[in-house]
Each structure stands twice: as C-alpha cells, then as structure tokens.
Design a protein around this motif. Sequence first.
Motif, PDB file in Angstrom:
ATOM      1  N   ASP A 191       6.439   2.268  -7.357  1.00 47.93           N
ATOM      2  CA  ASP A 191       5.217   2.115  -8.159  1.00 47.93           C
ATOM      3  C   ASP A 191       4.731   0.691  -8.187  1.00 47.93           C
ATOM      4  N   THR A 192       5.578  -0.263  -8.013  1.00 45.90           N
ATOM      5  CA  THR A 192       5.145  -1.636  -8.171  1.00 45.90           C
ATOM      6  C   THR A 192       5.952  -2.570  -7.316  1.00 45.90           C
ATOM      7  N   GLY A 193       5.318  -3.667  -6.907  1.00 45.63           N
ATOM      8  CA  GLY A 193       6.022  -4.664  -6.129  1.00 45.63           C
ATOM      9  C   GLY A 193       6.567  -5.768  -6.991  1.00 45.63           C
ATOM     10  N   ALA A 194       6.492  -5.647  -8.287  1.00 49.15           N
ATOM     11  CA  ALA A 194       6.936  -6.726  -9.157  1.00 49.15           C
ATOM     12  C   ALA A 194       8.409  -7.005  -8.999  1.00 49.15           C
ATOM     13  N   GLY A 195       9.189  -5.983  -8.663  1.00 47.76           N
ATOM     14  CA  GLY A 195      10.630  -6.157  -8.543  1.00 47.76           C
ATOM     15  C   GLY A 195      11.004  -7.121  -7.436  1.00 47.76           C
ATOM     16  N   LEU A 196      10.108  -7.353  -6.481  1.00 50.06           N
ATOM     17  CA  LEU A 196      10.366  -8.300  -5.423  1.00 50.06           C
ATOM     18  C   LEU A 196      10.420  -9.722  -5.954  1.00 50.06           C
ATOM     19  N   LEU A 197       9.723  -9.946  -7.059  1.00 56.68           N
ATOM     20  CA  LEU A 197       9.538 -11.315  -7.534  1.00 56.68           C
ATOM     21  C   LEU A 197      10.400 -11.655  -8.737  1.00 56.68           C
ATOM     22  N   GLU A 198      10.723 -10.679  -9.538  1.00 58.37           N
ATOM     23  CA  GLU A 198      11.507 -10.990 -10.715  1.00 58.37           C
ATOM     24  C   GLU A 198      12.313  -9.772 -11.129  1.00 58.37           C
ATOM     25  N   ALA A 199      13.496  -9.984 -11.635  1.00 58.62           N
ATOM     26  CA  ALA A 199      14.362  -8.886 -12.051  1.00 58.62           C
ATOM     27  C   ALA A 199      13.873  -8.321 -13.367  1.00 58.62           C
ATOM     28  N   ALA A 210       6.410   7.521   8.379  1.00 55.51           N
ATOM     29  CA  ALA A 210       6.461   6.132   8.833  1.00 55.51           C
ATOM     30  C   ALA A 210       5.919   5.193   7.763  1.00 55.51           C
ATOM     31  N   GLY A 211       4.840   5.604   7.094  1.00 59.43           N
ATOM     32  CA  GLY A 211       4.271   4.778   6.028  1.00 59.43           C
ATOM     33  C   GLY A 211       5.224   4.613   4.856  1.00 59.43           C
ATOM     34  N   ILE A 212       5.909   5.695   4.488  1.00 57.20           N
ATOM     35  CA  ILE A 212       6.889   5.614   3.397  1.00 57.20           C
ATOM     36  C   ILE A 212       8.029   4.676   3.782  1.00 57.20           C
ATOM     37  N   PHE A 213       8.473   4.771   5.037  1.00 58.70           N
ATOM     38  CA  PHE A 213       9.532   3.873   5.509  1.00 58.70           C
ATOM     39  C   PHE A 213       9.086   2.416   5.414  1.00 58.70           C
ATOM     40  N   VAL A 214       7.844   2.143   5.841  1.00 56.80           N
ATOM     41  CA  VAL A 214       7.325   0.772   5.807  1.00 56.80           C
ATOM     42  C   VAL A 214       7.281   0.241   4.382  1.00 56.80           C
ATOM     43  N   THR A 215       6.776   1.038   3.444  1.00 57.67           N
ATOM     44  CA  THR A 215       6.646   0.551   2.065  1.00 57.67           C
ATOM     45  C   THR A 215       7.996   0.381   1.386  1.00 57.67           C
ATOM     46  N   ARG A 216       8.985   1.148   1.798  1.00 58.12           N
ATOM     47  CA  ARG A 216      10.287   1.077   1.135  1.00 58.12           C
ATOM     48  C   ARG A 216      11.236   0.056   1.752  1.00 58.12           C
ATOM     49  N   PHE A 217      11.202  -0.077   3.079  1.00 58.38           N
ATOM     50  CA  PHE A 217      12.286  -0.786   3.746  1.00 58.38           C
ATOM     51  C   PHE A 217      11.849  -1.970   4.601  1.00 58.38           C
ATOM     52  N   THR A 218      10.589  -2.349   4.606  1.00 56.47           N
ATOM     53  CA  THR A 218      10.151  -3.472   5.433  1.00 56.47           C
ATOM     54  C   THR A 218       9.472  -4.545   4.584  1.00 56.47           C
ATOM     55  N   ARG A 219       9.401  -5.731   5.141  1.00 59.64           N
ATOM     56  CA  ARG A 219       8.718  -6.830   4.451  1.00 59.64           C
ATOM     57  C   ARG A 219       7.244  -6.524   4.247  1.00 59.64           C
ATOM     58  N   LEU A 220       6.635  -5.904   5.251  1.00 62.68           N
ATOM     59  CA  LEU A 220       5.210  -5.600   5.133  1.00 62.68           C
ATOM     60  C   LEU A 220       4.932  -4.778   3.883  1.00 62.68           C
ATOM     61  N   GLN A 258      -1.883 -14.608   3.406  1.00 62.06           N
ATOM     62  CA  GLN A 258      -2.995 -14.342   4.307  1.00 62.06           C
ATOM     63  C   GLN A 258      -2.542 -13.605   5.564  1.00 62.06           C
ATOM     64  N   ARG A 259      -1.398 -14.004   6.100  1.00 60.18           N
ATOM     65  CA  ARG A 259      -0.900 -13.367   7.319  1.00 60.18           C
ATOM     66  C   ARG A 259      -0.598 -11.887   7.087  1.00 60.18           C
ATOM     67  N   TYR A 260       0.051 -11.578   5.972  1.00 59.80           N
ATOM     68  CA  TYR A 260       0.427 -10.187   5.726  1.00 59.80           C
ATOM     69  C   TYR A 260      -0.775  -9.333   5.339  1.00 59.80           C
ATOM     70  N   LYS A 261      -1.782  -9.945   4.769  1.00 62.90           N
ATOM     71  CA  LYS A 261      -3.012  -9.183   4.521  1.00 62.90           C
ATOM     72  C   LYS A 261      -3.684  -8.809   5.837  1.00 62.90           C
TER      73      LYS A 261
END
Length: 343
Positions: A5-13, A199-209, A231-234
């Motif tokens: 649901d959110t990418g916040a977990g990437l940045l803070e616990a 493939a999209g689910i795999f990308v969102t769950r397990f890749t940097r992108l 900017q690069r990842y966008k």
Amino acid sequence: MTDKDTGAGLLEAPAPSQPPHRTRRRFDAKNLGEVLALVGLIAVFAALNPTTFLTPENVRTILDHSSIPLIVGVGATLVILTGSIDLSVEGVMGAAGMTFVLMTANSRGSTDFGPWAIVAGIAVGVALGLMSGLIHTRLRVPSFIVTLGVWFVGLGIATVLFGDRAIPFLPDGGIKGWPSTLTFGLPNSFLLAAVFILAGIFVTRFTRLGRFAYAIGDSEEISQGNGIPVQRYKVYVFVVAGACSGAAGVLASLELGAGSATVGVGTLFVTIAAVVIGGTSLGGGKGGILRTAIGVLMLTVLNNGLILSGVSPNIQTAVSGTVLIVAVLVASWPHRSRLRIVK
C-alpha cells in the motif's frame, strides 16, 4: 497476493507503538472490500441474467475485453504511484499498432519482419515513454501536460503511417487469430495480460524500481535526501508505461485484424478509472497493480452486465462516469491535503 500500500517503509521503520500486524489487517480488510465489490457485481448480474452471464462463453468474453486495460494498467499504475500521470496511452497504442501492422504481412504489401514487427511496435512505445519521462524530468513540465502532448504526437505518427491508402488488413489465420485462441480454456489475450500483471507485481514487490516508485510518490524530497535518483527512476517508470501501451497497441491491432490510428480509443478512460477504483492514490505512494487488476475486472463486469441487461449505451456511459466520480471522491478525500494530480 496483495500489493504494497505504501512506499513509506522504504524510508523509515514503523513506530514501535504500532504493531505491524495491525497495519496488515487493515490493508487486507480494505483489499477484501474491493474483491467483495467485484463478487457483488457478479452476483447481481448473474441474478439478472441467469442464462447468459456466467456461461463459459461470456466469462471468456469478459476476460478478453479486460486484457488490454490490464496490460496498460501495469504501466499506468507505476506512473501514478510516483505521483505523476500518463495520458498518452491512446496515442502510443495507435503509433505502436500501426508500426506493427505495416511491418508484418498485410493487405498493402508482402513485407513481413516476423517477430521483429512486435518488437518494433513495443519499441515505439518505449521511445514515446522515454520522451514523456525526459521532458517531464529535465524540463520540469507537469506530467499531465507532457503526456497529453505525447498522446497527440503518437496519434500524429499513427495517422502519417496510415496515410491515405486502403486500410492495411492482416491476413486470415496465423497470428491474427492468436488473441482469441484458447489455451487451458482461457483466451491467449488474457493469459498475456496475466503475465504482465504478475511481472508488474514482481517489480513493485522485489525490485528497486517498484520500491522507489512508492517512495517517490510518498515524498520526492525525502527520497532525494535518502539518495534515491528520483529523476532517473521517474524516467524508467515512463519507459515501462510506454512499453506496456506499445504492447497493448500490438494486441489491439491483432484483435482488430487491421491497422488503425485510433485503435486505442476508450482505453485511457477505462485504465485510469480502474486504477482509481482499485484504490491507488492519485497523490502517489499508495496502491498497487493487483488493485488495478481488480478495478479493471470490476469495470469490465459492469459494462458486460449492463449490455446483457439491455441497458441503453447512453445510460451505460452515464453509469460508468458516475462510478468513476464516486471512486475518485472516496479515494482522494482522505488525502486531499496532499493530492498532486499535475505533479
């Protein structure tokens, strides 16, 4: 089988005072609500049309009709997760589809590049997606404006390729019939869409992108502060979206059996509506591809059920528009203070 649901977990616990299992239960309950809404639609139309709705033929029709918006929805969801939006879908589909048709065997000539025609069609989508991403990130033009312009660029390319000659029809048999051919009882078009979804689910769950897409949508400033090349990842995300639209254009041309500059007409509305109905936030950072897939199936079932029920096409359009408005209000109201549609 649920998206993050959110990418916040990437940045803070998460805060110690909030047990992780409580968050998981809230997410599952919300996602279950979307599934229950889909099941409810199926139950209603099955009751209204007991002899026609749940037949194997109609189920295959629903799955086939959902295949193109499912493929486009993978790329569209990734873009929206970053807080941007891609409106170029129909133009990209037209350019990619016409490129494919003219490079494979057709009624205008004997030129046939085989599988390379498919590669070329997708490559056109990638190029237009790259154009959108670079203009958006390098020149700081809002994605809404950039992709609207690229839509017409793609439409212009498709129109030039179509020219003023006879419609280029694909020959009967061979690859033309591939989308509707059944494999394991399911149309190939839907199986291809399922591959894109997985493939999209795999990308969102397990890749940097995927992880960075959530983080960027949640906060570009924090993402940059944590060393993410925003900017690069966008740009990468727009390229993926272009590839998905290109693949959808090729598939749509196969199903049509001919080249057409307007092969993607109507796809944008269904796709964006499905993303929103599925629960992906237009402000970015929240949602997922599996949610979009549920949204696509909901809209496809709704349209199919209305047709079988004998509802006027004008009323069908009004119902679909009402559903979209309600979904946008429900999805965006809790996040109205941070909604960034033209980011």
